[in-house]
Design a protein around this motif. Structure first.
Motif, PDB file in Angstrom:
ATOM      1  N   ARG A   1       0.808  -1.208   0.000  1.00  0.00           N
ATOM      2  CA  ARG A   1       0.000   0.000   0.000  1.00  0.00           C
ATOM      3  C   ARG A   1       0.854   1.277   0.000  1.00  0.00           C
ATOM      4  NH1 ARG A   1      -5.287   0.918   1.212  1.00  0.00           N
ATOM      5  NH2 ARG A   1      -5.459  -1.078   0.119  1.00  0.00           N
ATOM      6  N   VAL A   2       1.913   1.315   0.807  1.00  0.00           N
ATOM      7  CA  VAL A   2       2.705   2.540   0.957  1.00  0.00           C
ATOM      8  C   VAL A   2       3.848   2.592  -0.050  1.00  0.00           C
ATOM      9  CG1 VAL A   2       4.119   3.902   2.541  1.00  0.00           C
ATOM     10  CG2 VAL A   2       2.095   2.703   3.392  1.00  0.00           C
ATOM     11  N   LYS A   3       4.611   1.508  -0.144  1.00  0.00           N
ATOM     12  CA  LYS A   3       5.758   1.494  -1.049  1.00  0.00           C
ATOM     13  C   LYS A   3       5.370   1.163  -2.485  1.00  0.00           C
ATOM     14  CE  LYS A   3       9.149   2.440   1.792  1.00  0.00           C
ATOM     15  NZ  LYS A   3      10.017   3.620   1.602  1.00  0.00           N
ATOM     16  N   ARG A   4       4.143   0.741  -2.679  1.00  0.00           N
ATOM     17  CA  ARG A   4       3.633   0.388  -4.010  1.00  0.00           C
ATOM     18  C   ARG A   4       4.449  -0.731  -4.656  1.00  0.00           C
ATOM     19  NH1 ARG A   4      -1.123   1.396  -3.626  1.00  0.00           N
ATOM     20  NH2 ARG A   4      -1.336   1.180  -5.900  1.00  0.00           N
ATOM     21  N   LYS A   5       4.969  -1.620  -3.833  1.00  0.00           N
ATOM     22  CA  LYS A   5       5.660  -2.805  -4.337  1.00  0.00           C
ATOM     23  C   LYS A   5       4.634  -3.932  -4.389  1.00  0.00           C
ATOM     24  CE  LYS A   5      10.227  -1.419  -2.667  1.00  0.00           C
ATOM     25  NZ  LYS A   5      11.475  -1.827  -1.996  1.00  0.00           N
ATOM     26  N   MET A   6       3.875  -3.934  -5.477  1.00  0.00           N
ATOM     27  CA  MET A   6       2.676  -4.762  -5.535  1.00  0.00           C
ATOM     28  C   MET A   6       2.978  -6.256  -5.642  1.00  0.00           C
ATOM     29  SD  MET A   6       0.826  -2.256  -5.056  1.00  0.00           S
ATOM     30  CE  MET A   6      -0.689  -3.180  -4.927  1.00  0.00           C
TER      31      MET A   6
END
Length: 563
Positions: free
Chosen positions: A520-525
């Motif tokens: 959610r925060v780092k967008r490392k999906m």
């Protein structure tokens, strides 16, 4: 020849690090970039050097006063920034009748400055700018006669434009007559002066250089590149002896959950890994310090970790042994025979216990970053609160009040510590941090090591969502670990197993908090795909702990596990 080094800037692109150290004093392989430029100018024939200052000027002045470079140094402090033109004008008393050189402090280069100066004098130009081809920076027009034609960026060159676009190196040579063109007071942009010269038809020479080294350190990436380039030859010599390293190729590798950068360096047949922890102005207690100190300790204790060859605390760069690209998760994805996997995991568990048996003695908790030990306070903050804030509320958008779970979390933390077998733990002992090469396994990402219950590492290994070990195999490996710990660490098997059950819960909470934060925060999906497996196992781990009922946490686990 006299020269001015421009060192007054704020270093905005390198903030927040430049709030306490001026960019000109950023070290490259242990030597401040300002000192490197002074030495380079002297080698080029410079006999007196001025340095203009503004931001954190006292630090630059102290550095210059404390070091004898063998030529006179003049500090020109600007209470208000004057621009390059204003800096030149303010030093009118410093110049003599000969041409002088002006250079940026924030470049590292091997451009032959003596040759630049000699060619400027032969050409008889009022101004010479040293130019080169750098596509990312090309914005200065240069014609076929190597004359400057303009300073406007053209993002898409057209067939109608006969002029090249080139990049300015930050090196000028100019005649003393330039002072007549600079306004008598206030801020003066030298590019504005140059534009006026072009408007009047006055030539400005472009001295084009090739086959040279040049790096601007004014951005984090630029500084990393300059530091890596300076340190890499030493790292290869440390690793491979007196090997030739004329062309070191650096290739970025895919990252992990941290903010570090990873690179593979290749020089002929030799390879190293470069770990970039980022600029670290206060190395003590930092991640890079922990990585280096703990890594060196584990290696010298005979643990299977990559050897660290060279490091630099300020730049955060660490050069280490290349273990290849195969980690345990990849081996498991090939679905090898179950007996092979069980034997492999048993050898890894042996290494897990080696951390305590071989490396606990001599381990210095001052090396650690964040906390010195995995204790109740860490469990409450980094496992329990992380789970609530980053996963339940941050990722699932639930509205769970952390205070409503405080009593259950405190009980879980006490049970975990009370039943823990104290030792040295890795803290992230999972399949992506276990590399395999030539039928041997190695531990990486060891910077989080600290005192703590050894069962925590075992929990990280066995409930690892990346691995997906089936429950019967987990139980057999738990039994193996309890038996080995009884022999080697003199622990009670029942207490060991019970402590493992509690650690499995706290580790499960940490896993979900991390996956939620990274997604959610780092967008490392890429981490999101592992959330269902981690959520599904939580309720089982809570029930297996068999401690005082945790009704609220159990209901939450049932809800997220079924969703």
């Amino acid at each position: 020849m006299k020269a001015l080094i421009l060192a007054a800037g704020f270093g905005t692109r390198l903030a927040p690090h430049t709030r306490t150290l001026p960019k000109a004093l950023f070290p490259v392989a242990g030597i401040p970039v300002l000192g490197r430029m002074i030495t380079h100018l002297i080698r080029g024939g410079c006999t007196a050097i001025a340095v203009n200052t503004h931001h954190l000027s006292h630090l630059i002045a102290s550095y210059l006063a404390e070091n004898d470079f063998g030529v006179p140094l003049t500090v020109s402090h600007e209470p208000e920034i004057l621009g390059t033109g204003g800096a030149i004008r303010r030093l009118a008393h410093f110049w003599d009748d000969d041409p002088f050189m002006v250079v940026n402090a924030d470049i590292v280069t091997d451009i032959d400055l003596a040759d630049v100066y000699r060619r400027h004098k032969l050409d008889g130009a009022q101004v010479t700018l040293v130019m080169h081809d750098r596509p990312a920076f090309n914005q200065v027009g240069v014609d076929e006669q190597n004359q400057i034609t303009g300073f406007e960026r053209v993002d898409r060159p057209t067939n109608q434009s006969p002029h090249r676009k080139m990049a300015f190196t930050g090196i000028h040579v100019m005649d003393i007559r330039i002072l007549d063109r600079i306004p008598g007071s206030g801020f003066s942009d030298i590019i504005h002066v140059y534009r006026q010269m072009l408007d009047e038809g006055r030539p400005i020479n472009a001295q084009v250089v090739r086959n040279h080294y040049w790096q601007d350190i004014g951005s984090p990436d630029g500084y990393r590149d300059a530091a890596a380039d300076a340190l890499a030859p030493e790292a290869f010599r440390s690793a491979f002896g007196d090997c030739q390293t004329p062309d070191i190729v650096r290739r970025r590798l895919s990252g992990d959950g941290s903010d570090r950068g990873w690179f593979r360096l290749t020089a002929g047949p030799h390879r190293l890994i470069l770990a970039d922890h980022g600029i670290t102005t206060a190395p003590a207690g930092s991640e890079v310090n922990a990585f280096v100190r703990i890594g060196a300790h584990l290696f010298h204790c005979g643990l299977p970790v990559p050897r660290i060859h060279t490091h630099d605390g300020f730049s955060g760069l660490v050069f280490l042994e290349d273990l290849g690209d195969c980690h345990l998760q990849q081996v498991l994805q090939q679905k090898p025979h179950g007996s092979r996997i069980e034997r492999l995991y048993q050898t890894i568990i042996d290494t897990l216990l080696d951390l305590t048996e071989k490396a606990l003695e001599g381990f210095n908790p001052d090396w650690t970053c964040q906390t010195r030990a995995y204790d109740a306070a860490l469990i409450l903050e980094k496992e329990c609160r992380y789970f609530v804030d980053a996963f339940l509320n941050g990722y699932l958008n639930m509205t769970v009040a952390h205070d409503s779970l405080t009593a259950e979390f405190e009980h879980l933390a006490r049970c975990t510590i009370d039943h823990g077998v104290s030792g040295l733990i890795h803290r992230d002992f999972q399949s992506r941090n276990i590399m395999l090469r030539d039928d041997r396994h190695y531990l990486i990402d060891f910077q989080g090591a600290r005192y703590g219950p050894v069962q925590y590492d075992l929990a990280a290994l066995l409930i690892d969502p990346y691995a997906g070990l089936d429950q019967p195999l987990q139980e057999r490996l738990l039994g193996y670990a309890a038996h080995q710990a009884s022999d080697r660490l003199k622990s009670d098997p029942d207490t060991f197993i019970r402590g493992f059950r509690y650690c499995a819960v706290t580790r499960n909470l940490q896993i979900l908090g991390a996956f939620g934060f990274l997604s959610r925060v780092k967008r490392k999906m890429g981490f999101e795909r592992w959330i269902p497996a981690a959520a599904a196992m939580l309720v089982g781990n809570i029930r297996s702990a068999d401690c005082r009922p945790l009704p609220k946490l159990t209901r939450i686990a049932e809800k997220i596990g079924s969703g």
